[in-house]
Design a protein around this motif. Sequence first.
Motif, PDB file in Angstrom:
ATOM      1  N   ALA A   1     -46.980  16.306  31.551  1.00  0.00           N
ATOM      2  CA  ALA A   1     -48.112  17.058  32.078  1.00  0.00           C
ATOM      3  C   ALA A   1     -49.277  16.091  32.256  1.00  0.00           C
ATOM      4  CB  ALA A   1     -48.504  18.164  31.109  1.00  0.00           C
ATOM      5  N   ASP A   2     -50.096  16.347  33.248  1.00  0.00           N
ATOM      6  CA  ASP A   2     -51.227  15.458  33.515  1.00  0.00           C
ATOM      7  C   ASP A   2     -52.145  15.348  32.304  1.00  0.00           C
ATOM      8  OD1 ASP A   2     -51.663  16.420  37.013  1.00  0.00           O
ATOM      9  OD2 ASP A   2     -50.347  14.953  36.062  1.00  0.00           O
ATOM     10  N   SER A   3     -52.252  16.408  31.540  1.00  0.00           N
ATOM     11  CA  SER A   3     -53.185  16.434  30.412  1.00  0.00           C
ATOM     12  C   SER A   3     -52.776  15.503  29.277  1.00  0.00           C
ATOM     13  CB  SER A   3     -53.319  17.862  29.882  1.00  0.00           C
ATOM     14  OG  SER A   3     -52.056  18.361  29.472  1.00  0.00           O
ATOM     15  N   VAL A   4     -51.524  15.085  29.245  1.00  0.00           N
ATOM     16  CA  VAL A   4     -51.064  14.232  28.141  1.00  0.00           C
ATOM     17  C   VAL A   4     -50.572  12.876  28.614  1.00  0.00           C
ATOM     18  CG1 VAL A   4     -50.394  16.298  26.868  1.00  0.00           C
ATOM     19  CG2 VAL A   4     -48.650  15.018  28.121  1.00  0.00           C
ATOM     20  N   LYS A   5     -50.507  12.694  29.912  1.00  0.00           N
ATOM     21  CA  LYS A   5     -50.015  11.435  30.460  1.00  0.00           C
ATOM     22  C   LYS A   5     -50.833  10.279  29.884  1.00  0.00           C
ATOM     23  CE  LYS A   5     -48.579  12.215  34.523  1.00  0.00           C
ATOM     24  NZ  LYS A   5     -48.511  12.467  35.984  1.00  0.00           N
ATOM     25  N   VAL A   6     -50.182   9.210  29.552  1.00  0.00           N
ATOM     26  CA  VAL A   6     -50.765   8.000  28.952  1.00  0.00           C
ATOM     27  C   VAL A   6     -50.915   8.152  27.441  1.00  0.00           C
ATOM     28  CG1 VAL A   6     -52.726   6.417  28.863  1.00  0.00           C
ATOM     29  CG2 VAL A   6     -51.978   7.335  31.058  1.00  0.00           C
ATOM     30  N   ARG A   7     -51.298   9.332  26.965  1.00  0.00           N
ATOM     31  CA  ARG A   7     -51.522   9.505  25.524  1.00  0.00           C
ATOM     32  C   ARG A   7     -50.248   9.828  24.769  1.00  0.00           C
ATOM     33  NH1 ARG A   7     -54.540  13.612  23.771  1.00  0.00           N
ATOM     34  NH2 ARG A   7     -54.047  14.965  25.558  1.00  0.00           N
ATOM     35  N   PHE A   8     -49.319  10.572  25.397  1.00  0.00           N
ATOM     36  CA  PHE A   8     -48.088  11.010  24.740  1.00  0.00           C
ATOM     37  C   PHE A   8     -46.901  10.256  25.328  1.00  0.00           C
ATOM     38  CE2 PHE A   8     -49.413  15.647  23.517  1.00  0.00           C
ATOM     39  CZ  PHE A   8     -50.552  15.149  22.922  1.00  0.00           C
ATOM     40  N   THR A   9     -45.892  10.027  24.481  1.00  0.00           N
ATOM     41  CA  THR A   9     -44.658   9.391  24.929  1.00  0.00           C
ATOM     42  C   THR A   9     -43.464  10.149  24.367  1.00  0.00           C
ATOM     43  OG1 THR A   9     -45.723   7.207  24.962  1.00  0.00           O
ATOM     44  CG2 THR A   9     -43.316   7.268  24.987  1.00  0.00           C
ATOM     45  N   ILE A  10     -42.563  10.546  25.248  1.00  0.00           N
ATOM     46  CA  ILE A  10     -41.335  11.200  24.829  1.00  0.00           C
ATOM     47  C   ILE A  10     -40.212  10.171  24.831  1.00  0.00           C
ATOM     48  CG2 ILE A  10     -40.717  11.968  27.169  1.00  0.00           C
ATOM     49  CD1 ILE A  10     -39.600  14.546  25.850  1.00  0.00           C
ATOM     50  N   SER A  11     -39.350  10.267  23.837  1.00  0.00           N
ATOM     51  CA  SER A  11     -38.202   9.364  23.752  1.00  0.00           C
ATOM     52  C   SER A  11     -37.069  10.103  23.047  1.00  0.00           C
ATOM     53  CB  SER A  11     -38.569   8.081  22.997  1.00  0.00           C
ATOM     54  OG  SER A  11     -38.960   8.377  21.665  1.00  0.00           O
ATOM     55  N   ARG A  12     -35.888   9.502  23.078  1.00  0.00           N
ATOM     56  CA  ARG A  12     -34.746  10.123  22.422  1.00  0.00           C
ATOM     57  C   ARG A  12     -33.832   9.063  21.854  1.00  0.00           C
ATOM     58  NH1 ARG A  12     -32.006  13.834  26.581  1.00  0.00           N
ATOM     59  NH2 ARG A  12     -30.436  14.069  24.942  1.00  0.00           N
ATOM     60  N   ASP A  13     -33.112   9.466  20.820  1.00  0.00           N
ATOM     61  CA  ASP A  13     -32.088   8.619  20.218  1.00  0.00           C
ATOM     62  C   ASP A  13     -30.818   9.458  20.182  1.00  0.00           C
ATOM     63  OD1 ASP A  13     -30.385   7.103  18.662  1.00  0.00           O
ATOM     64  OD2 ASP A  13     -31.953   6.478  17.278  1.00  0.00           O
TER      65      ASP A  13
ATOM     66  N   THR B   1     -31.694  13.222  18.249  1.00  0.00           N
ATOM     67  CA  THR B   1     -33.111  13.491  18.006  1.00  0.00           C
ATOM     68  C   THR B   1     -33.953  13.088  19.210  1.00  0.00           C
ATOM     69  OG1 THR B   1     -32.819  13.156  15.631  1.00  0.00           O
ATOM     70  CG2 THR B   1     -35.067  13.056  16.476  1.00  0.00           C
ATOM     71  N   VAL B   2     -34.942  13.918  19.499  1.00  0.00           N
ATOM     72  CA  VAL B   2     -35.935  13.589  20.504  1.00  0.00           C
ATOM     73  C   VAL B   2     -37.296  13.530  19.816  1.00  0.00           C
ATOM     74  CG1 VAL B   2     -36.317  15.997  21.172  1.00  0.00           C
ATOM     75  CG2 VAL B   2     -36.839  14.168  22.787  1.00  0.00           C
ATOM     76  N   TYR B   3     -38.143  12.642  20.298  1.00  0.00           N
ATOM     77  CA  TYR B   3     -39.434  12.400  19.669  1.00  0.00           C
ATOM     78  C   TYR B   3     -40.571  12.636  20.663  1.00  0.00           C
ATOM     79  CZ  TYR B   3     -36.358   9.828  16.522  1.00  0.00           C
ATOM     80  OH  TYR B   3     -35.345   9.468  15.673  1.00  0.00           O
ATOM     81  N   LEU B   4     -41.728  12.961  20.125  1.00  0.00           N
ATOM     82  CA  LEU B   4     -42.940  13.011  20.919  1.00  0.00           C
ATOM     83  C   LEU B   4     -44.027  12.259  20.151  1.00  0.00           C
ATOM     84  CD1 LEU B   4     -44.207  14.130  23.551  1.00  0.00           C
ATOM     85  CD2 LEU B   4     -45.113  16.011  22.157  1.00  0.00           C
ATOM     86  N   GLN B   5     -44.333  11.067  20.616  1.00  0.00           N
ATOM     87  CA  GLN B   5     -45.397  10.278  20.024  1.00  0.00           C
ATOM     88  C   GLN B   5     -46.710  10.690  20.673  1.00  0.00           C
ATOM     89  OE1 GLN B   5     -45.355   7.874  17.492  1.00  0.00           O
ATOM     90  NE2 GLN B   5     -47.586   8.018  17.667  1.00  0.00           N
ATOM     91  N   MET B   6     -47.637  11.139  19.852  1.00  0.00           N
ATOM     92  CA  MET B   6     -48.911  11.651  20.365  1.00  0.00           C
ATOM     93  C   MET B   6     -50.044  10.776  19.844  1.00  0.00           C
ATOM     94  SD  MET B   6     -48.280  15.754  19.943  1.00  0.00           S
ATOM     95  CE  MET B   6     -48.352  15.694  18.162  1.00  0.00           C
ATOM     96  N   ASN B   7     -50.723  10.107  20.734  1.00  0.00           N
ATOM     97  CA  ASN B   7     -51.839   9.237  20.386  1.00  0.00           C
ATOM     98  C   ASN B   7     -53.140   9.781  20.967  1.00  0.00           C
ATOM     99  OD1 ASN B   7     -50.000   7.436  19.184  1.00  0.00           O
ATOM    100  ND2 ASN B   7     -49.704   6.338  21.103  1.00  0.00           N
ATOM    101  N   SER B   8     -54.230   9.286  20.451  1.00  0.00           N
ATOM    102  CA  SER B   8     -55.566   9.685  20.937  1.00  0.00           C
ATOM    103  C   SER B   8     -55.684  11.203  21.019  1.00  0.00           C
ATOM    104  CB  SER B   8     -55.830   9.060  22.316  1.00  0.00           C
ATOM    105  OG  SER B   8     -55.744   7.658  22.260  1.00  0.00           O
TER     106      SER B   8
END
Length: 120
Positions: free
Chosen positions: A61-73, A78-85
């Motif tokens: 979503a535009d509101s989280v772009k750059v600040r959040f990162t989704i990844s998976r293993d 497991t899927v992750y959501l790294q949330m910064n700032s």
Amino acid sequence: QVQLVESGGGLVQAGGSLRLSCAASGRTFSTYAMGWFRQGPGKEREFVAAISWSGGATYYADSVKVRFTISRDNTKNTVYLQMNSLKPEDTAVYYCAADPGAWRSDPKYWGQGTQVTVSS
């Protein structure tokens, strides 16, 4: 059938970081597109991020772009959501979702949610 269990939510100050995790049951996790939604107080549920089954494509979503990162293993299901700032407006219940094959806007499986509260 896929069961999803989120973890990692909590209380954080504005500007801080959190990492959400979503553990999935089942042996077909690697064939599912995964994503995150959120629902803030008094708001409708909204899309946050998604990742393809291979991890090769991500959507935000535009509101989280750059600040959040989704990844998976896929080795850990497991899927992750790294949330910064983080900002106070990121306060919401965050839901993990899964869809067999390609990601759709209305995924088939949902977790119970984890609360994220960002204080100002």
